[in-house]
Design a protein around this motif. Structure first.
Motif, mmCIF file in Angstrom:
data_model
loop_
_atom_site.group_PDB
_atom_site.id
_atom_site.type_symbol
_atom_site.label_atom_id
_atom_site.label_comp_id
_atom_site.label_asym_id
_atom_site.label_seq_id
_atom_site.Cartn_x
_atom_site.Cartn_y
_atom_site.Cartn_z
ATOM 1 N N GLU A 8 -1.811 -4.740 0.816
ATOM 2 C CA GLU A 8 -0.746 -4.138 0.007
ATOM 3 C C GLU A 8 -0.546 -4.914 -1.288
ATOM 4 N N CYS A 9 -0.649 -6.236 -1.228
ATOM 5 C CA CYS A 9 -0.501 -7.048 -2.436
ATOM 6 C C CYS A 9 -1.610 -6.728 -3.439
ATOM 7 N N ASP A 17 -0.910 -3.259 -4.951
ATOM 8 C CA ASP A 17 0.246 -3.291 -5.862
ATOM 9 C C ASP A 17 -0.117 -3.936 -7.199
ATOM 10 N N GLN A 54 8.768 -6.964 -10.330
ATOM 11 C CA GLN A 54 8.998 -6.668 -8.921
ATOM 12 C C GLN A 54 7.734 -6.873 -8.094
ATOM 13 N N VAL A 55 6.597 -6.401 -8.598
ATOM 14 C CA VAL A 55 5.345 -6.585 -7.883
ATOM 15 C C VAL A 55 4.998 -8.069 -7.783
ATOM 16 N N LYS A 60 7.210 -9.764 -5.310
ATOM 17 C CA LYS A 60 6.849 -9.422 -3.929
ATOM 18 C C LYS A 60 5.624 -10.208 -3.468
ATOM 19 N N ASP A 111 6.479 -13.853 -3.038
ATOM 20 C CA ASP A 111 7.298 -14.055 -1.845
ATOM 21 C C ASP A 111 6.440 -14.010 -0.580
ATOM 22 N N GLU A 112 5.469 -13.100 -0.530
ATOM 23 C CA GLU A 112 4.573 -13.036 0.621
ATOM 24 C C GLU A 112 3.713 -14.295 0.703
ATOM 25 N N TRP A 172 8.336 -18.061 -8.227
ATOM 26 C CA TRP A 172 9.296 -17.087 -7.706
ATOM 27 C C TRP A 172 10.587 -17.123 -8.510
ATOM 28 N N ARG A 202 12.006 -13.986 -10.646
ATOM 29 C CA ARG A 202 13.312 -13.380 -10.352
ATOM 30 C C ARG A 202 14.158 -13.315 -11.616
#
Length: 412
Positions: free
Chosen positions: A311-312, A315, A351-352, A355, A358-359, A379, A383
């Motif tokens: 998914e990463c 994205d 946002q991508v 994410k 963060d993963e 991160w 943000r």
């Protein structure tokens, strides 16, 4: 619509390889050492080792001709399109000091855009020339603590004409780069018009030398407890700060025009670098998932980690394509048509990247939130990027308005 070419051009290919190699082989290996030096002595001064690292890398970049890529459609620039620059900015985003090594860092790129597009030859000689040479730094002062600055018509710093000068009073915060000891010029959004003026003609931009009397650096703003020294995002007070009237850019009431000319490129540059940060985070995540074992298996084979990694990757690819589309729209030269595309990527890219980062943090466990990887710092910056140059909600509103205009003649 003309043919859309978002690929790596023959002109770009060798330049991209040089930048990629320099980031990977020369900048990234020194990144953490540079940052660790912040805690040695005065946090708001560059240590001899920091200066040696940064200036040494900048000298190498200059020697190779890898300099000022960001300035498009200008004789002073490198001659690249925004699409071509997007690929370079992505590589620079992988290292904390990557952009500055090539003189492509914020807020200087946006400020140099202002000086290049809107300022007089005298102003360019004084400020643009040393900025293009990487000899000084600059700051952009727009946001204010006492008003909702996401609606820039609220900006209220007083700027009153007094003979051959303007007198400024008020406060600014999140003034990125103002903490840097090399910062010599503030491009400042001020209010010059009264309530009887149209709301988008009440504001102006003015050049304020950083050493002007009456400027007080109140504090460094912290992001989740970090002050980003020695770059810094300062809270600044202006008390009867007197600036020559000739420092006003274009004239009274032109502030919004200048801001839009500045923020469009600046927003997309941030997004390009964010994609680079996402790529770096995914790289670290994959390496960790294969090297680390738990419960008798590599982390990659535990839980949903295959899905997370997949998914990463998907994205990132989607975000990159949207960024390139926005860059292509900018290259077409119609700022109004490009604006909703810039708003789209300004929402999507942070946002991508956030994410994916963060993963990656999750894959590293406790180490991921520590100082032992660049992930926690990345991160935090990503943000913040969801607020910088306009929060997500404002950009989504612009995208929605553009979409709704297709179906109604009414103002939305």
């Amino acid at each position: 619509m003309s043919e859309m070419d978002l690929g790596i051009t023959a002109k770009l290919e060798p330049i991209l390889e040089e930048v990629r190699s320099m980031v990977r082989d020369e900048i990234l290996p020194l990144d953490e050492e540079f940052l660790a030096e912040v805690n040695n002595g005065d946090r708001w001064a560059y240590t001899p080792r920091q200066t040696e690292i940064l200036e040494g890398l900048k000298a190498k970049a200059k020697e190779k001709g890898l300099w000022n890529f960001w300035l498009t459609a200008s004789d002073r620039g490198y001659g690249l399109t925004t699409v071509e620059y997007a690929y370079l900015a992505e590589e620079m985003g992988k290292a904390h000091i990557g952009a500055e090594v090539f003189n492509c860092s914020a807020p200087d790129t946006g400020n140099m855009e202002v000086l290049e597009r809107y300022c007089t030859s005298e102003q360019k000689d004084r400020w643009l020339t040393p900025l293009l040479a990487g000899e000084i730094r600059s700051a952009y002062l727009m946001t204010e603590p006492d008003v909702a600055s996401s609606d820039a018509t609220n900006v209220s710093m007083s700027c009153v004409r007094d003979g051959d000068d303007y007198i400024l009073n008020g406060e600014k915060w999140w003034s990125s780069g103002a903490g840097d000891p090399r910062c010599q010029i503030y491009i400042t959004m001020v209010k010059t018009g009264g309530e009887d003026e149209p709301k988008h003609q009440r504001h102006s931009m003015i050049l304020v030398p950083a050493d002007t009397p009456g400027i007080e650096k109140l504090r460094a703003m912290q992001v989740y407890g970090h002050d980003d020294a020695p770059h810094g995002h300062l809270h600044i007070r202006f008390t009867d700060v007197r600036v020559p009237a000739e420092n006003l850019i274009l004239g009274e009431g032109r502030g919004f025009e200048i801001a839009q000319g500045r923020l469009g490129p600046g927003r997309i540059h941030h997004c390009m670098r964010a994609i680079g940060q996402a790529e770096r985070a995914l790289e670290l995540m994959c390496q960790r998932s294969l090297r680390r074992e738990a419960f008798g298996k590599p982390l990659a084979k535990l839980g949903a980690n295959y899905d997370i990694i997949a998914e990463c990757r998907m994205d990132i690819e989607m975000a990159r394509l949207l960024c390139l589309k926005a860059a292509w729209m900018m290259d077409k030269g119609d700022a109004r048509a490009a604006a909703p595309w810039i708003s789209q990527i300004k929402v999507v890219a942070p946002q991508v990247a956030l994410k994916v980062t963060d993963e990656a943090v999750q894959m590293f466990g406790g180490q991921g939130v520590s100082q032992d990887t660049p992930l926690a710092r990345s991160w935090t910056g990503l943000r913040t990027l969801r607020l910088a140059d306009g929060p997500d909600a404002v950009h989504r509103m612009q995208v929605a308005r553009t979409e709704l205009r297709k179906y109604t003649q009414e103002r939305v």
